[in-house]
Design a protein around this motif. Structure first.
Motif, PDB file in Angstrom:
ATOM      1  N   LYS A  63       0.814  -1.218   0.000  1.00 39.62           N
ATOM      2  CA  LYS A  63       0.000   0.000   0.000  1.00 39.62           C
ATOM      3  C   LYS A  63       0.849   1.269   0.000  1.00 39.62           C
ATOM      4  CE  LYS A  63      -2.357  -1.414   3.620  1.00 39.62           C
ATOM      5  NZ  LYS A  63      -1.997  -2.848   3.730  1.00 39.62           N
ATOM      6  N   LEU A  66       1.258   3.109  -3.300  1.00 33.63           N
ATOM      7  CA  LEU A  66       0.182   4.020  -3.697  1.00 33.63           C
ATOM      8  C   LEU A  66       0.378   5.401  -3.093  1.00 33.63           C
ATOM      9  CD1 LEU A  66      -3.188   2.030  -3.591  1.00 33.63           C
ATOM     10  CD2 LEU A  66      -2.117   3.111  -5.573  1.00 33.63           C
ATOM     11  N   THR A  67       0.777   5.464  -1.830  1.00 34.25           N
ATOM     12  CA  THR A  67       0.981   6.775  -1.206  1.00 34.25           C
ATOM     13  C   THR A  67       2.173   7.493  -1.833  1.00 34.25           C
ATOM     14  OG1 THR A  67       2.327   5.827   0.595  1.00 34.25           O
ATOM     15  CG2 THR A  67      -0.047   5.975   0.951  1.00 34.25           C
ATOM     16  N   GLN A  68       3.181   6.740  -2.243  1.00 33.88           N
ATOM     17  CA  GLN A  68       4.291   7.361  -2.965  1.00 33.88           C
ATOM     18  C   GLN A  68       3.817   7.919  -4.310  1.00 33.88           C
ATOM     19  OE1 GLN A  68       6.875   3.815  -2.623  1.00 33.88           O
ATOM     20  NE2 GLN A  68       8.480   5.220  -1.937  1.00 33.88           N
ATOM     21  N   GLU A  70       0.897   8.917  -5.085  1.00 36.75           N
ATOM     22  CA  GLU A  70       0.034  10.089  -4.908  1.00 36.75           C
ATOM     23  C   GLU A  70       0.862  11.370  -4.940  1.00 36.75           C
ATOM     24  OE1 GLU A  70      -3.812  11.447  -2.271  1.00 36.75           O
ATOM     25  OE2 GLU A  70      -2.625   9.706  -1.656  1.00 36.75           O
ATOM     26  N   GLU A  71       2.071  11.310  -4.399  1.00 35.79           N
ATOM     27  CA  GLU A  71       2.986  12.450  -4.433  1.00 35.79           C
ATOM     28  C   GLU A  71       3.684  12.600  -5.780  1.00 35.79           C
ATOM     29  OE1 GLU A  71       6.012  12.493  -1.503  1.00 35.79           O
ATOM     30  OE2 GLU A  71       4.656  12.295   0.196  1.00 35.79           O
ATOM     31  N   VAL A  99      -4.104   2.010  -8.870  1.00 38.50           N
ATOM     32  CA  VAL A  99      -3.306   3.072  -9.491  1.00 38.50           C
ATOM     33  C   VAL A  99      -4.162   3.837 -10.506  1.00 38.50           C
ATOM     34  CG1 VAL A  99      -1.298   3.576 -10.949  1.00 38.50           C
ATOM     35  CG2 VAL A  99      -1.111   1.897  -9.107  1.00 38.50           C
ATOM     36  N   LEU A 102      -6.411   6.097  -8.610  1.00 37.51           N
ATOM     37  CA  LEU A 102      -5.634   7.230  -8.109  1.00 37.51           C
ATOM     38  C   LEU A 102      -5.405   8.254  -9.209  1.00 37.51           C
ATOM     39  CD1 LEU A 102      -3.830   8.621  -5.964  1.00 37.51           C
ATOM     40  CD2 LEU A 102      -1.942   7.187  -6.802  1.00 37.51           C
ATOM     41  N   ARG A 105      -8.511  10.164  -9.887  1.00 41.75           N
ATOM     42  CA  ARG A 105      -8.797  11.125  -8.815  1.00 41.75           C
ATOM     43  C   ARG A 105      -7.908  12.359  -8.921  1.00 41.75           C
ATOM     44  NH1 ARG A 105      -6.700  11.497  -3.720  1.00 41.75           N
ATOM     45  NH2 ARG A 105      -5.794   9.409  -3.741  1.00 41.75           N
ATOM     46  N   LEU A 106      -6.655  12.159  -9.388  1.00 39.62           N
ATOM     47  CA  LEU A 106      -5.720  13.270  -9.525  1.00 39.62           C
ATOM     48  C   LEU A 106      -5.860  13.993 -10.859  1.00 39.62           C
ATOM     49  CD1 LEU A 106      -2.494  11.571  -8.067  1.00 39.62           C
ATOM     50  CD2 LEU A 106      -4.041  13.177  -6.904  1.00 39.62           C
TER      51      LEU A 106
END
Length: 263
Positions: A63, A66-68, A70-71, A99, A102, A105-106
């Protein structure tokens, strides 16, 4: 005239699940790269992910990847840097879907692909493994190569050999260069040599070692990437020397400036 395969710049941002979170961003802003790669899996990690998947079939991947993203995904796309990681763990398809969600969403247009086929849990009894939490085979790099050659911006895999996340981008880069540059140039050089031999009245097979090298290069490519599709054309007519000259000129005439092959 030979043309070298250019360098490919690969930066690795992870050596294990839980490695420094900022490393992906540091790689992207720290210099010019073609690819960012990451290794997230080890035997203990597979156990952790198996327990995670046992709680929910939608889980089973790293997981933190995914947070990486997002940045970093927007920066990677802006800079044309592609990302390859084995963070898919036991659920690469699930991570690929996450992904894509994500990216949506971005507001980013990212092509995402995944490599699967390593999960053997459904064959555990057949293979004599008993009832393990997970059972996986190591895959190689060629699935990654296929994804990259299909245009993926992000490729996630399950269990692959540690080197595969690096070898995949390097192999995709070199084979793409062979198909788009080295192979057509080699054919033009061979065609020019054949035409000169006819004009000079010498044996066209005199330069056979060079032509053999072209054949062996094609054989290697076909062995790795699969045979080419057969296209059934009409029976060709004979070509005159003038025809060969016209073909060579239409191709850019590189063969007339080519150095003779050594040997």
């Amino acid at each position: 005239m030979s043309r070298e395969i250019g360098p490919v710049r690969i930066g690795n941002c992870s050596g294990f699940y839980g490695d420094r979170h900022s490393a992906m961003r540091e790689m992207l802003i720290g210099g010019e790269l073609d690819y960012v790669t990451g290794d997230y899996l080890a035997e203990l990690t597979m156990l952790i992910l198996a327990r995670d998947r046992a709680k929910s079939p939608d889980r089973g991947y790293a997981k933190t990847f995914l947070t990486q993203l997002e940045e970093c995904l927007g920066t990677a796309l802006d800079k044309g840097v592609r990302i390859v990681a084995n963070a898919g763990g036991l659920n690469p398809a699930g991570l690929a879907a996450a992904v894509r969600a994500l990216a949506d969403r971005l507001g980013l247009d990212a092509k995402v692909a995944h490599v699967e086929g390593d999960d053997l849990i459904d064959r555990a009894a057949e293979l004599g493994f008993g009832t393990p939490l997970s059972a996986n085979a190591y895959l190689g790099a060629w699935g990654i190569v296929d994804c990259l050659n299909a245009g993926a911006d992000v490729v996630v895999t399950g269990r692959v050999t540690d080197a595969s996340v690096i070898v995949g981008p390097a192999a995709a880069h070199s084979h793409r260069t062979i198909f788009t540059s080295l192979w057509p140039e080699g054919v033009r050089v061979a065609l020019a040599g054949f035409r000169r031999a006819i004009l000079e009245g010498t044996d066209p097979l005199e330069r056979g070692q060079y032509h053999l090298a072209l054949c062996r290069m094609w054989q290697d490519i076909a062995a790795r990437l699969g045979p080419p599709d057969l296209v059934r054309l009409a029976v060709p007519g004979a070509l005159s020397v003038d025809d060969l000259t016209a073909i060579e000129r239409a191709a850019g005439g590189l063969g007339t400036r080519a150095a003779e092959p050594a040997g």
